[in-house]
Motif scaffolding. Structure first.
Motif, PDB file in Angstrom:
ATOM      1  N   ALA A  36     -41.581   8.090  45.402  1.00 15.07           N
ATOM      2  CA  ALA A  36     -41.404   7.343  44.964  1.00 15.07           C
ATOM      3  C   ALA A  36     -40.119   6.551  46.248  1.00 15.07           C
ATOM      4  O   ALA A  36     -39.743   7.462  46.638  1.00 15.07           O
ATOM      5  CB  ALA A  36     -40.858   7.164  43.593  1.00 15.07           C
ATOM      6  N   GLY A  37     -39.425   5.541  46.240  1.00  7.05           N
ATOM      7  CA  GLY A  37     -38.672   5.143  47.345  1.00  7.05           C
ATOM      8  C   GLY A  37     -38.510   3.727  46.715  1.00  7.05           C
ATOM      9  O   GLY A  37     -39.149   2.820  46.263  1.00  7.05           O
ATOM     10  N   THR A  73     -36.846   1.232  52.100  1.00  7.66           N
ATOM     11  CA  THR A  73     -37.744   2.310  52.828  1.00  7.66           C
ATOM     12  C   THR A  73     -38.497   1.203  53.390  1.00  7.66           C
ATOM     13  O   THR A  73     -39.458   1.020  53.268  1.00  7.66           O
ATOM     14  CB  THR A  73     -38.303   2.983  51.757  1.00  7.66           C
ATOM     15  OG1 THR A  73     -37.723   3.671  50.455  1.00  7.66           O
ATOM     16  CG2 THR A  73     -39.252   4.103  52.300  1.00  7.66           C
ATOM     17  N   PRO A  74     -38.275   1.681  55.440  1.00  5.26           N
ATOM     18  CA  PRO A  74     -39.280   1.242  56.004  1.00  5.26           C
ATOM     19  C   PRO A  74     -40.733   1.745  56.040  1.00  5.26           C
ATOM     20  O   PRO A  74     -41.181   2.908  55.452  1.00  5.26           O
ATOM     21  CB  PRO A  74     -38.645   1.656  57.179  1.00  5.26           C
ATOM     22  CG  PRO A  74     -37.279   2.181  57.046  1.00  5.26           C
ATOM     23  CD  PRO A  74     -37.347   2.524  55.499  1.00  5.26           C
ATOM     24  N   PHE A  75     -41.825   0.849  56.441  1.00  4.64           N
ATOM     25  CA  PHE A  75     -43.006   1.805  56.256  1.00  4.64           C
ATOM     26  C   PHE A  75     -42.740   2.996  56.783  1.00  4.64           C
ATOM     27  O   PHE A  75     -44.260   3.772  56.082  1.00  4.64           O
ATOM     28  CB  PHE A  75     -43.933  -0.019  56.989  1.00  4.64           C
ATOM     29  CG  PHE A  75     -43.690  -0.969  56.116  1.00  4.64           C
ATOM     30  CD1 PHE A  75     -44.633  -0.914  54.836  1.00  4.64           C
ATOM     31  CD2 PHE A  75     -43.417  -2.069  56.328  1.00  4.64           C
ATOM     32  CE1 PHE A  75     -45.208  -2.092  54.078  1.00  4.64           C
ATOM     33  CE2 PHE A  75     -44.034  -3.083  55.490  1.00  4.64           C
ATOM     34  CZ  PHE A  75     -44.496  -3.132  54.907  1.00  4.64           C
ATOM     35  N   ARG A 119     -42.675   5.393  54.373  1.00  4.94           N
ATOM     36  CA  ARG A 119     -43.149   5.690  52.744  1.00  4.94           C
ATOM     37  C   ARG A 119     -44.317   6.447  52.184  1.00  4.94           C
ATOM     38  O   ARG A 119     -44.720   7.095  53.910  1.00  4.94           O
ATOM     39  CB  ARG A 119     -43.933   3.810  53.116  1.00  4.94           C
ATOM     40  CG  ARG A 119     -42.531   3.169  52.388  1.00  4.94           C
ATOM     41  CD  ARG A 119     -43.017   1.688  52.021  1.00  4.94           C
ATOM     42  NE  ARG A 119     -41.944   0.968  52.278  1.00  4.94           N
ATOM     43  CZ  ARG A 119     -42.156  -0.278  51.217  1.00  4.94           C
ATOM     44  NH1 ARG A 119     -43.761  -0.673  50.306  1.00  4.94           N
ATOM     45  NH2 ARG A 119     -41.599  -1.107  51.344  1.00  4.94           N
ATOM     46  N   ARG A 120     -44.514   7.118  51.709  1.00  6.21           N
ATOM     47  CA  ARG A 120     -45.449   7.992  51.238  1.00  6.21           C
ATOM     48  C   ARG A 120     -45.999   7.256  50.453  1.00  6.21           C
ATOM     49  O   ARG A 120     -45.646   7.770  48.583  1.00  6.21           O
ATOM     50  CB  ARG A 120     -44.659   9.150  50.998  1.00  6.21           C
ATOM     51  CG  ARG A 120     -44.372   9.858  52.145  1.00  6.21           C
ATOM     52  CD  ARG A 120     -43.941  11.397  51.732  1.00  6.21           C
ATOM     53  NE  ARG A 120     -44.995  12.304  51.490  1.00  6.21           N
ATOM     54  CZ  ARG A 120     -44.037  13.748  50.612  1.00  6.21           C
ATOM     55  NH1 ARG A 120     -42.999  13.565  50.193  1.00  6.21           N
ATOM     56  NH2 ARG A 120     -44.842  14.164  50.461  1.00  6.21           N
ATOM     57  N   ASP A 121     -46.601   5.925  50.408  1.00  2.28           N
ATOM     58  CA  ASP A 121     -47.025   4.829  48.996  1.00  2.28           C
ATOM     59  C   ASP A 121     -48.342   5.997  48.590  1.00  2.28           C
ATOM     60  O   ASP A 121     -49.697   5.399  49.253  1.00  2.28           O
ATOM     61  CB  ASP A 121     -46.818   3.872  49.492  1.00  2.28           C
ATOM     62  CG  ASP A 121     -47.575   2.858  48.584  1.00  2.28           C
ATOM     63  OD1 ASP A 121     -48.362   3.301  47.776  1.00  2.28           O
ATOM     64  OD2 ASP A 121     -46.861   1.315  48.949  1.00  2.28           O
ATOM     65  N   ILE A 168     -41.337   1.757  45.305  1.00  2.00           N
ATOM     66  CA  ILE A 168     -42.487   2.584  45.683  1.00  2.00           C
ATOM     67  C   ILE A 168     -43.354   3.166  45.203  1.00  2.00           C
ATOM     68  O   ILE A 168     -43.213   4.277  44.813  1.00  2.00           O
ATOM     69  CB  ILE A 168     -42.162   2.689  47.418  1.00  2.00           C
ATOM     70  CG1 ILE A 168     -41.840   1.236  47.937  1.00  2.00           C
ATOM     71  CG2 ILE A 168     -43.091   3.312  47.826  1.00  2.00           C
ATOM     72  CD1 ILE A 168     -41.087   2.206  49.532  1.00  2.00           C
ATOM     73  N   PRO A 169     -44.855   3.095  44.407  1.00  2.00           N
ATOM     74  CA  PRO A 169     -45.568   4.058  43.614  1.00  2.00           C
ATOM     75  C   PRO A 169     -45.221   5.846  43.762  1.00  2.00           C
ATOM     76  O   PRO A 169     -45.675   5.897  45.130  1.00  2.00           O
ATOM     77  CB  PRO A 169     -47.062   3.794  43.743  1.00  2.00           C
ATOM     78  CG  PRO A 169     -46.750   2.151  44.418  1.00  2.00           C
ATOM     79  CD  PRO A 169     -46.061   2.482  45.156  1.00  2.00           C
TER      80      PRO A 169
END
Length: 416
Positions: A224-225, A230-232, A235-237, A275-276
Motif C-alpha cells: 500500500a502507498g 508514489t510514482p508509477f 508502485r506495487r499495486d 494504492i491497494p
C-alpha cells in the motif's frame, strides 16, 4: 389437469419464497430458522402426497412411499431448498415440488411399484452460509469430511455449533448416510439456469453430464502507498495486477472452451487515496470435462505468476471447492428421454449442465439423471428467475412418465 397441477406448484414456490431471512429479498440458508420453517412446510406437502416423512441427521427433509412390499430399495427424487442471497424462487425448490407431485400421482394411480420412491429436499446445495456446497447431499452420500465441522459463517458460528443450535446431534450424522444397495437411482428436475432451451424454443431437455467445477480463493499482495506521492515506477499495486488477471481469466477461458468467473474482488486497505496493497478475489472454473478445466487452470496460474513477478507482487491461491464432472447414467437418461417423448417431443434436446447440482454428490452412492425445463432468459440466482406454467406442466408429465418407464423396466427385469 396438468395446468391446474402446475399452478399449484407455482403457488407453492411462492409460499416457500416467503420464508426468507431478509424481508427485502429471498435468502434461506442451511440450519437457520428459515430452513426449519421450509422443512416443516415441505413435510406437510409430502404427507399430503402420501409419503411418510422424517428429517434426517443432516437436516435434509425426506419422505417415502413404500413399494409393493415394505423395505424395498428406493428410487430417490429430489433437489434442494436452500438459496443464494437475493435468489429466485424456482432454483431447487421447483424440483422438490415436482418430485412430490409425481409421487402423489403415482400413489393415486395405485401403480404396482417394484421399488419404493423417496423424495429428499436437500438442506444445503448452494453453500451460502458455510462456503462449502453440497453439504446436504454429501451427508446422504456418505462422503462427509469431518474437517467441515470447523467451517464458520460470517458470525463466527461453526458448522458443529449450528448443527447443535438446529437440534441436530453431530455424532448422529452417519445415520444420514445411504447404502448403494438401498437405492435404485436418483432423478432430479431443475430449471436449466441457461439459455439453450429458450434459444431452441423447447421446453425440456435431458442432461448428459454435470460440469466439473473448482473454486479458489486468490490474492495478490503488493504494498500500500499514498496515491499522490508514489510514482508509477515504484508502485506495487495489487488491484492493477488482479485486474490484469481477471482479463486473462476471460481470455484464456474463452480460448479453451471453459467457463471461468471472478465473482468477488475486494481491495485493501480500501481508501480512495491509497494504492491497494492486497486484493482478495475468487475464481470459479468449470467445464464439461475435467482435463479441459484443469488445463485451463494451469494456464491461468502461469499467467498469474507472470503478472505477479513482473509487477513485484506475490500471488497466492487456496482451493476451496472441487467437484469433478459427473456423467448421467445411460439407463436413467433413456428413461428421462422416454418421459419427454411422452409429452409429444419426439426428439428431446440433450446437453451438459454448466451449473452444479446435488447429483454431483449423490453419484457416489447411486446412478443419477436429470431433467431440465426452460427458464426465461436463462436467468437464475436472481429475483428475475421465471418459468412458464405450460413448461411446468410438461415437466410434471415428463417426470411422471420417466418414473413409470423405470417401474416398467424394473418389473420386466424382475420377471425374467
Amino acid at each position: 389437469m396438468s395446468e391446474t397441477a402446475a399452478q399449484l406448484l407455482l403457488d407453492r414456490c411462492d409460499e416457500l419464497a416467503a420464508i426468507s431471512s431478509n424481508p427485502e429479498f429471498l435468502e434461506r440458508v442451511h440450519l437457520s430458522p428459515e430452513h426449519r420453517a421450509a422443512n416443516d412446510l415441505v413435510a406437510g406437502w409430502m404427507r399430503e402426497a402420501g409419503l411418510s416423512t422424517w428429517q434426517d441427521a443432516a437436516g435434509n427433509q425426506c419422505g417415502r412411499l413404500e413399494g409393493r412390499e415394505p423395505g424395498l430399495p428406493a428410487l430417490l427424487l429430489g433437489s434442494h431448498i436452500d438459496t443464494v442471497p437475493d435468489a429466485g424462487r424456482y432454483d431447487g425448490m421447483l424440483g422438490v415440488l415436482l418430485a412430490i407431485a409425481v409421487v402423489g400421482r403415482i400413489r393415486d394411480s395405485r401403480l404396482d411399484l417394484p421399488f419404493a420412491i423417496e423424495v429428499v429436499a436437500f438442506s444445503d446445495e448452494e453453500g451460502t452460509r458455510f462456503g462449502t456446497a453440497l453439504l446436504g447431499s454429501r451427508a446422504l452420500a456418505g462422503t462427509w469430511d469431518d474437517e467441515w465441522w470447523n467451517l464458520t459463517d460470517t458470525d463466527g458460528i461453526t458448522l458443529f455449533e449450528a448443527f447443535q443450535d438446529f437440534g441436530l446431534d453431530p455424532a448422529r450424522l452417519p445415520s444420514a448416510f445411504r447404502r448403494p444397495e438401498n437405492l435404485v437411482g436418483y432423478l432430479e428436475a431443475h430449471i436449466e439456469q441457461g439459455p439453450f432451451l429458450e434459444d431452441a424454443d423447447r421446453r425440456l431437455a435431458v442432461v448428459t453430464s454435470i460440469a466439473g467445477a473448482r473454486r479458489f480463493a486468490l490474492s495478490m499482495v503488493g504494498k500500500a502507498g499514498h496515491a499522490g506521492g508514489t510514482p508509477f515506477d515504484r508502485r506495487r499495486d495489487a488491484l492493477v495486477a488482479a485486474s490484469e488477471l481477471v482479463i486473462e481469466v476471460e481470455r484464456i477461458s474463452k480460448e479453451r472452451g471453459v467457463i471461468g468467473t471472478v465473482g468477488r474482488l475486494q481491495a485493501f486497505p480500501g481508501g480512495v487515496n491509497v494504492i491497494p496493497g492486497r486484493v482478495e478475489f475468487s475464481l470459479d472454473l468449470r467445464a464439461e470435462f475435467d482435463d479441459d478445466r484443469d488445463d485451463c487452470l494451469r494456464l491461468l496460474f502461469e499467467a498469474a505468476h507472470e503478472i505477479a513477478e513482473r509487477r513485484g507482487l506475490a500471488f497466492h491461491s487456496t482451493e476451496i471447492y472441487r467437484a469433478d464432472a459427473v456423467r448421467c447414467d445411460l439407463g436413467l437418461r433413456d428413461a428421462v428421454t422416454a418421459g419427454i417423448r411422452a409429452t409429444g417431443d419426439e426428439n428431446p434436446m440433450a446437453f451438459w449442465s454448466r451449473a452444479g447440482h446435488d447429483g454431483v454428490a449423490v453419484v457416489a452412492v447411486t446412478p443419477i439423471a436429470m431433467l431440465f425445463l426452460r427458464c426465461r432468459g436463462g436467468v437464475s440466482h436472481h429475483p428475475d428467475e421465471a418459468v412458464k406454467k405450460a413448461d411446468v406442466a410438461a415437466a410434471l408429465d415428463a417426470y411422471e412418465a420417466t418414473v413409470r418407464d423405470l417401474v416398467a423396466s424394473r418389473s420386466l427385469s424382475l420377471s425374467t
